[in-house]
Design a protein around this motif. Structure first.
Motif, short mmCIF file in Angstrom:
data_model
loop_
_atom_site.label_atom_id
_atom_site.label_comp_id
_atom_site.label_asym_id
_atom_site.label_seq_id
_atom_site.Cartn_x
_atom_site.Cartn_y
_atom_site.Cartn_z
N ARG A 104 2.28 1.06 5.71
CA ARG A 104 2.35 1.58 4.36
C ARG A 104 3.77 1.40 3.80
NH1 ARG A 104 -2.61 1.23 6.04
NH2 ARG A 104 -4.06 2.74 5.13
N ASN A 106 -6.30 -1.41 3.64
CA ASN A 106 -6.07 -0.09 4.25
C ASN A 106 -6.86 0.07 5.54
OD1 ASN A 106 -5.66 -0.04 1.39
ND2 ASN A 106 -5.36 2.18 1.50
N ILE A 136 0.86 -1.19 0.00
CA ILE A 136 0.00 0.00 0.00
C ILE A 136 0.89 1.23 0.00
CG2 ILE A 136 -1.82 1.27 1.18
CD1 ILE A 136 -2.55 -1.33 2.65
N HIS A 145 -4.93 1.81 -2.83
CA HIS A 145 -5.39 0.77 -1.90
C HIS A 145 -5.13 -0.62 -2.44
CE1 HIS A 145 -9.06 1.62 -4.38
NE2 HIS A 145 -9.10 0.31 -4.42
#
Lengths: 124, 124, 124, 124
Positions: free
Chosen positions: C85, C75, C16, C30
């Motif tokens: 992330r 997410n 992500i 996403h």
């Protein structure tokens, strides 16, 4: 290396746009079948194309040497007939030795290049 | 050609954006199921759509002639109900003869066209 | 409808990006797992995330009602821990009823939106 | 967690462009094999590359710790030889424990980034 692959494959999606934003061959809109022959024998592959409203066309005959890959552009097929542009089609691959087939497309109708790819459907 | 395909398929992803950057039909945002009937018999396919928070809708009934492919746009389905836009869904395909199904989407919410594709999940 | 699906799935790719060119939720970068439960029983799915250089995290527990689909954004996962992330990961899905899983990603680091999708790896 | 995966995988498509629109490593054109080892034993993976008009190169040897994922860039392979740019190739993966392999590519020849992904072909 142990043998790997299957003899029969299908790609249900197919469509070559007649439009491209680029003249360079790598960036012209195209449909590709990436075919791996990991075996120690030559592979003879018969490809049949299916359409929406007419009889299938084929076989297109392709030979792949032992331990070689062929990234085959449908755009370049000519015998028994060129692949029509802007037309939906599907393809079936029948080989005399196990192979691996992956479907790839590049769409460059617009200024950006839009690639996609998927392992094809395999049957023993 | 030997028979190829399976009778039951599923595409877990589905989502048609109500927005498109183009008016040309080929470039309108769409979800497609490419369905190949490589057999010598007509294929009757029942499609059921599944949603996040309501009961499934279907069957949508599609017929594919022998040795033909159908690149079916979910956008165009209308019976028993149109496919809602901007809504997540999944689809299951049940055919009376073996077929091959590939999922494709074109997303043109923005100025670029963004295609994707994958062979669907198959079950004997 | 006949039962369809498998109980165990894996998605080897996962990443992500912390960057997005858009604020609109649909266009934020996403990773998604589209999960279809076409059965008449509730599906309990345990998801485990694998990383490059630390122990796996999970299970993340998800419940899908009978005859429903869930397009699950990684997410939004928070228990037992948010998904980091800009970090490579893989995921394994274990369900108590057969399901179908498809992997989708939207990457909007740059001004264009770049989606991809593939049917996940399934095991009986 | 129950064991999941297979020992032998193939990716028929492969092509690393020598051109990129970005200097940032994440956005340089690349080919990736995402390899998940969900098992409790180290995985030793031998990768062989196949080309259009020369003999295969390999094995490239990769080790993945128990319960780890490796998003392996073909760009970074160097032993026994770097992977040539602008050259079609295919790859075969042979592991001593079951793994899961997914193919991913990012093409950034042009100003937009164009990713694709597909679950690789698996054999028991």
């Amino acid at each position: 290396m142990q043998p790997i692959g299957r003899r029969r494959w299908a790609i249900a999606e197919g469509h070559i746009s007649s439009r491209s934003s680029f003249l360079e061959e790598a960036l012209v809109s195209h449909e590709t079948a990436c075919i791996l022959n990991a075996r120690d024998h030559q592979a003879h592959v018969d490809i049949t194309l299916f359409f929406t409203d007419r009889e299938p066309v084929g076989p297109y005959r392709v030979t792949i040497a032992p331990r070689r890959t062929l990234h085959l552009r449908f755009n370049n097929l000519s015998e028994p007939a060129a692949v029509p542009r802007d037309t939906d089609f599907s393809s079936v691959f029948e080989a005399d030795v196990p192979i691996i087939v992956q479907h790839a497309r590049l769409d460059s109708r617009h200024a950006e290049i839009s690639p996609l790819s998927t392992t094809a459907y395999a049957e023993a």
